[in-house]
Design an enzyme around this catalytic site. Structure first.
Site, PDB file in Angstrom:
ATOM      1  N   ARG A 151       0.886  -1.140   0.034  1.00 48.58           N
ATOM      2  CA  ARG A 151       0.014  -0.114  -0.048  1.00 48.58           C
ATOM      3  C   ARG A 151       0.952   1.299   0.002  1.00 48.58           C
ATOM      4  NH1 ARG A 151       0.860   2.023   4.764  1.00 48.58           N
ATOM      5  NH2 ARG A 151       1.151   0.688   6.757  1.00 48.58           N
ATOM      6  N   ILE A 188      -4.684   6.591   6.304  1.00 53.74           N
ATOM      7  CA  ILE A 188      -5.463   6.078   5.299  1.00 53.74           C
ATOM      8  C   ILE A 188      -4.336   5.760   4.385  1.00 53.74           C
ATOM      9  CG2 ILE A 188      -6.313   6.581   2.923  1.00 53.74           C
ATOM     10  CD1 ILE A 188      -8.285   8.502   4.489  1.00 53.74           C
ATOM     11  N   CYS A 200       3.499   7.033  10.636  1.00 45.68           N
ATOM     12  CA  CYS A 200       2.977   7.474   9.271  1.00 45.68           C
ATOM     13  C   CYS A 200       4.297   8.149   8.580  1.00 45.68           C
ATOM     14  CB  CYS A 200       1.841   8.235   9.281  1.00 45.68           C
ATOM     15  SG  CYS A 200       0.351   7.281   9.675  1.00 45.68           S
TER      16      CYS A 200
END
Length: 224
Positions: A71, A144, A174
């Protein structure tokens, strides 16, 4: 019609690799038109996952295992108390990946608003945030990270509901060093679980993506 599967919210956290294999199978079936678009909602057993842009200095320094995945984004944590959503959707042509991420953010901002939290976007950063107020930095409520192949989405979002934040102390979450993380429970001062938030998330995603939702058949539900 988009199917939704909440069997991963039955109190038994789902192993990450198990959910990943299910995602891959569903992705292939949605891509070939043999399965309806599906949204998985679940809690994971504790795990760190790293997107393709994660650097070594952002990983745990104590050798804690990390699952590398295909991802976008960087390293994050999943575990009990966090609502994870994996929409397996066919994007309309022309495919707009950034637009899809913004729509996920909009849906989650809607959910937070229903709960009484003013979640926001922050320029240059994905996800949904509590903005800094002079006494605290910006804090991420929802991460996300997605992948789109053959016009069909994989991976998705993680909404911090009632989870502990201790695991984030061991990583650069992140890849962002000048901000923090928070939970809905922390922001409101009362407990909000993934099970509490799930119906609102389903409704918000239906509204954002214009899909009517139906439960998945029992024989194809997530295996924990």
């Amino acid at each position: 019609m988009m199917q939704f599967d909440r069997s991963g919210l039955d109190g038994s956290p789902v192993d990450y690799e198990t959910a990943l294999q299910l995602q891959r199978r569903l992705h292939g079936e949605v891509a070939t038109g043999t399965t309806a678009e599906t949204m998985l909602l679940l809690e994971h057993a504790p795990v760190y996952t790293a997107g393709k842009r994660t650097t070594d200095d952002e990983r745990p320094t104590d050798g804690t295992p990390v699952v590398d995945v295909d991802r976008g984004g960087k390293i994050t944590w999943h575990g009990p108390g966090q609502l994870v959503g994996y929409p397996i959707l066919r994007l309309r042509e022309p495919v707009d990946v950034v637009g899809y991420v913004r729509r996920l953010e909009s849906a989650l901002i809607r959910v937070l608003g229903e709960l009484g939290i003013a979640g926001e976007r922050i320029e240059g950063r994905s996800g949904v945030w509590l903005p800094g107020d002079g006494t605290a930095p910006d804090r991420k409520l929802a991460a996300i990270g997605i992948r789109v192949a053959e016009g069909v989405t994989m991976h998705g979002f993680a909404l911090n509901c009632s989870n502990s934040l201790e695991a984030y102390d061991r990583i650069v979450a992140c890849g962002i060093r000048d901000a923090g993380v928070s939970t809905i429970t922390e922001a409101l001062g009362r407990t909000v679980t993934p099970q509490d938030a799930a119906p609102m998330v389903v409704a918000a995603l239906q509204a954002e993506f214009g899909r009517e939702a139906a439960p998945r058949a029992a024989q194809t539900e997530t295996a924990a």
